[in-house]
Design a protein around this motif. Structure first.
Motif, PDB file in Angstrom:
ATOM      1  N   PHE A  10     104.999  61.224 -76.832  1.00 12.71           N
ATOM      2  CA  PHE A  10     104.723  62.714 -76.863  1.00 12.71           C
ATOM      3  C   PHE A  10     103.482  62.831 -75.682  1.00 12.71           C
ATOM      4  O   PHE A  10     103.602  63.891 -75.106  1.00 12.71           O
ATOM      5  N   ARG A  11     102.249  62.702 -76.078  1.00 14.24           N
ATOM      6  CA  ARG A  11     101.246  62.928 -75.586  1.00 14.24           C
ATOM      7  C   ARG A  11     101.497  62.156 -73.889  1.00 14.24           C
ATOM      8  O   ARG A  11     100.656  62.871 -72.458  1.00 14.24           O
ATOM      9  N   SER A  12     101.919  61.507 -73.885  1.00  9.58           N
ATOM     10  CA  SER A  12     102.062  61.018 -72.450  1.00  9.58           C
ATOM     11  C   SER A  12     103.239  62.419 -71.133  1.00  9.58           C
ATOM     12  O   SER A  12     103.170  62.925 -70.297  1.00  9.58           O
ATOM     13  N   VAL A  13     103.833  62.343 -72.100  1.00 11.13           N
ATOM     14  CA  VAL A  13     104.919  63.710 -71.731  1.00 11.13           C
ATOM     15  C   VAL A  13     103.814  65.544 -71.357  1.00 11.13           C
ATOM     16  O   VAL A  13     103.633  65.781 -70.512  1.00 11.13           O
ATOM     17  N   VAL A  14     102.978  65.508 -72.415  1.00  9.46           N
ATOM     18  CA  VAL A  14     101.506  66.565 -72.154  1.00  9.46           C
ATOM     19  C   VAL A  14     100.874  66.183 -70.909  1.00  9.46           C
ATOM     20  O   VAL A  14     100.719  67.344 -70.267  1.00  9.46           O
ATOM     21  N   ALA A  15     101.112  64.954 -70.635  1.00 10.55           N
ATOM     22  CA  ALA A  15     100.259  64.822 -70.025  1.00 10.55           C
ATOM     23  C   ALA A  15     100.257  64.978 -68.459  1.00 10.55           C
ATOM     24  O   ALA A  15      99.937  65.684 -67.267  1.00 10.55           O
ATOM     25  N   SER A  16     101.666  64.622 -68.298  1.00  8.88           N
ATOM     26  CA  SER A  16     102.536  64.305 -67.256  1.00  8.88           C
ATOM     27  C   SER A  16     103.561  65.344 -66.773  1.00  8.88           C
ATOM     28  O   SER A  16     103.095  65.832 -65.685  1.00  8.88           O
ATOM     29  N   ALA A  21     108.832  62.379 -65.872  1.00  5.28           N
ATOM     30  CA  ALA A  21     107.067  62.069 -64.948  1.00  5.28           C
ATOM     31  C   ALA A  21     107.393  61.034 -66.464  1.00  5.28           C
ATOM     32  O   ALA A  21     105.950  59.508 -65.534  1.00  5.28           O
ATOM     33  N   ALA A  22     106.808  61.468 -67.556  1.00  2.28           N
ATOM     34  CA  ALA A  22     106.299  60.454 -68.703  1.00  2.28           C
ATOM     35  C   ALA A  22     107.668  59.289 -68.702  1.00  2.28           C
ATOM     36  O   ALA A  22     107.033  58.172 -68.876  1.00  2.28           O
ATOM     37  N   ALA A  23     108.466  59.589 -68.009  1.00  2.56           N
ATOM     38  CA  ALA A  23     108.934  58.260 -68.164  1.00  2.56           C
ATOM     39  C   ALA A  23     109.049  56.965 -67.700  1.00  2.56           C
ATOM     40  O   ALA A  23     109.065  55.962 -66.915  1.00  2.56           O
ATOM     41  N   ALA A  24     109.036  57.625 -66.072  1.00  2.00           N
ATOM     42  CA  ALA A  24     108.002  57.135 -64.434  1.00  2.00           C
ATOM     43  C   ALA A  24     106.905  56.439 -65.279  1.00  2.00           C
ATOM     44  O   ALA A  24     106.915  55.349 -64.659  1.00  2.00           O
ATOM     45  N   ASN A  25     105.998  57.153 -66.039  1.00  2.00           N
ATOM     46  CA  ASN A  25     104.724  56.552 -66.242  1.00  2.00           C
ATOM     47  C   ASN A  25     105.161  55.423 -67.106  1.00  2.00           C
ATOM     48  O   ASN A  25     104.453  54.396 -67.283  1.00  2.00           O
ATOM     49  N   LEU A  26     105.820  55.973 -68.045  1.00  2.00           N
ATOM     50  CA  LEU A  26     106.143  54.358 -69.459  1.00  2.00           C
ATOM     51  C   LEU A  26     107.133  53.606 -69.339  1.00  2.00           C
ATOM     52  O   LEU A  26     107.221  52.709 -69.744  1.00  2.00           O
ATOM     53  N   GLY A  27     108.011  53.561 -67.388  1.00  2.00           N
ATOM     54  CA  GLY A  27     109.082  52.659 -67.738  1.00  2.00           C
ATOM     55  C   GLY A  27     109.941  52.614 -68.369  1.00  2.00           C
ATOM     56  O   GLY A  27     111.030  51.910 -68.909  1.00  2.00           O
ATOM     57  N   TYR A  28     110.354  54.256 -69.141  1.00  2.00           N
ATOM     58  CA  TYR A  28     111.418  54.121 -69.681  1.00  2.00           C
ATOM     59  C   TYR A  28     112.272  54.870 -68.791  1.00  2.00           C
ATOM     60  O   TYR A  28     112.118  55.369 -67.670  1.00  2.00           O
ATOM     61  N   THR A  29     113.613  55.602 -69.921  1.00  2.00           N
ATOM     62  CA  THR A  29     114.394  56.537 -68.359  1.00  2.00           C
ATOM     63  C   THR A  29     114.387  57.237 -70.013  1.00  2.00           C
ATOM     64  O   THR A  29     113.539  57.874 -70.667  1.00  2.00           O
TER      65      THR A  29
END
Length: 298
Positions: A10-16, A21-29
């Motif tokens: 969730f924090r990655s989505v807020v930041a991204s 974008a969050a998926a790309a940063n985290l390496g997830y789908t």
């Protein structure tokens, strides 16, 4: 109970700003990120994100949870670092607080000594001009200025390490610039540059010495710190009086002269948290501070 991993997503989505974008940063789908968000909103019973064009923006509840998540994740990171230290046999962390004028003068030597003798210790340095009221906010080791015999508070011990005499810093060409020493009273009619905007103990100590010499200094300029005051002196605006450690590195165009009759002196102490006093890191830090004080004295 909230899932910490979902908080991270969730924090990655807020930041991204978007799931992609969050998926790309985290390496997830993107699908995995969306599933985590859906589960988190279901767990909390709150709408945390709203559509904003092609991206997402946090709702008011989302902003509040993101701020709290920052604190939770930071504390979790500290715990993970501690576990890593314990697992690898490292000796943990050491926090040291110090005031500005010993920063450049002492701390490089102190840190070098600790990192050389105890390379596994993680050092947390903090610039602090006063002793915090809360015990929880206080460092393991703190370098402070205090009156003779001051009480550092329950659970802490103060060790005197240095007496720092004050000096007069004068512009080149000043009538006293060629002297080895000058009576404090001889500076009574000079233009003074203040160097302690906070009106702390060091300034009070100076004012008391001036009173003993029979005058009150006429401050024409108020500076927030020693380097700024020294720059004013270099510009020929006036003189400043400060502890010798603050005059360790003088700019071009100024000189310092010892003060006598009386010589204001500030006493420097190392305050140690009793709970960690016997740890190798603290003992090494105190020994290094004493060594730095000895070098300053010489």
């Amino acid at each position: 109970m909230l899932d910490v991993h979902r908080l991270r997503v969730f924090r990655s989505v807020v930041a991204s700003g978007s799931v992609q974008a969050a998926a790309a940063n985290l390496g997830y789908t993107p699908s995995a990120v969306s599933q985590h968000l859906t589960a988190l909103q279901r767990e909390t019973g709150l709408t945390l994100l709203a559509r904003a064009g092609r991206g997402l923006r946090p709702t008011a509840a989302g902003h509040a949870l993101a701020a709290e998540a920052d604190r939770v994740l930071a504390r979790l990171g500290e715990a993970e670092s501690l576990i890593a230290d314990l697992r690898s046999g490292r000796t943990g962390a050491l926090s040291i607080a110090y005031f500005a004028s010993v920063g450049a003068a002492w701390m490089p030597l102190v840190v070098r000594r600790i990192t050389t003798d105890l390379p596994g210790v993680r050092i947390d340095l903090k610039l602090c001009e006063h002793i915090p009221d809360s015990r929880e906010e206080r460092a393991d080791v703190q370098v402070v200025v205090g009156a003779t015999g001051f009480d550092p508070g329950s659970g802490f011990t103060a060790h005197h390490v240095f007496d720092d005499p004050y000096v007069a810093v004068l512009p080149a060409g000043h009538r006293f610039a060629d002297r080895v020493e000058v009576d404090l009273a001889d500076l009574a009619d000079e233009r003074w540059v203040d160097n302690d905007f906070a009106r702390g103990w060091c300034r009070a100590n100076l004012i008391e010495a001036c009173t003993a010499a029979g005058f009150s200094p006429a401050f024409r300029v108020e500076a927030h710190d020693y380097p700024t005051a020294l720059a004013f002196v270099g510009a020929g605006i006036g003189l400043t009086v400060l502890p010798a450690l603050g005059a360790a590195k003088l700019p071009d165009g100024v000189t310092c002269v010892r003060l006598v009759r009386p010589t204001p002196i500030r006493s420097i102490y190392v305050v140690v948290h009793d709970a960690v006093e016997h740890t190798p890191a603290v003992q090494t830090a105190v020994a290094a501070l004493r060594e730095a004080a000895g070098e300053a004295g010489r």
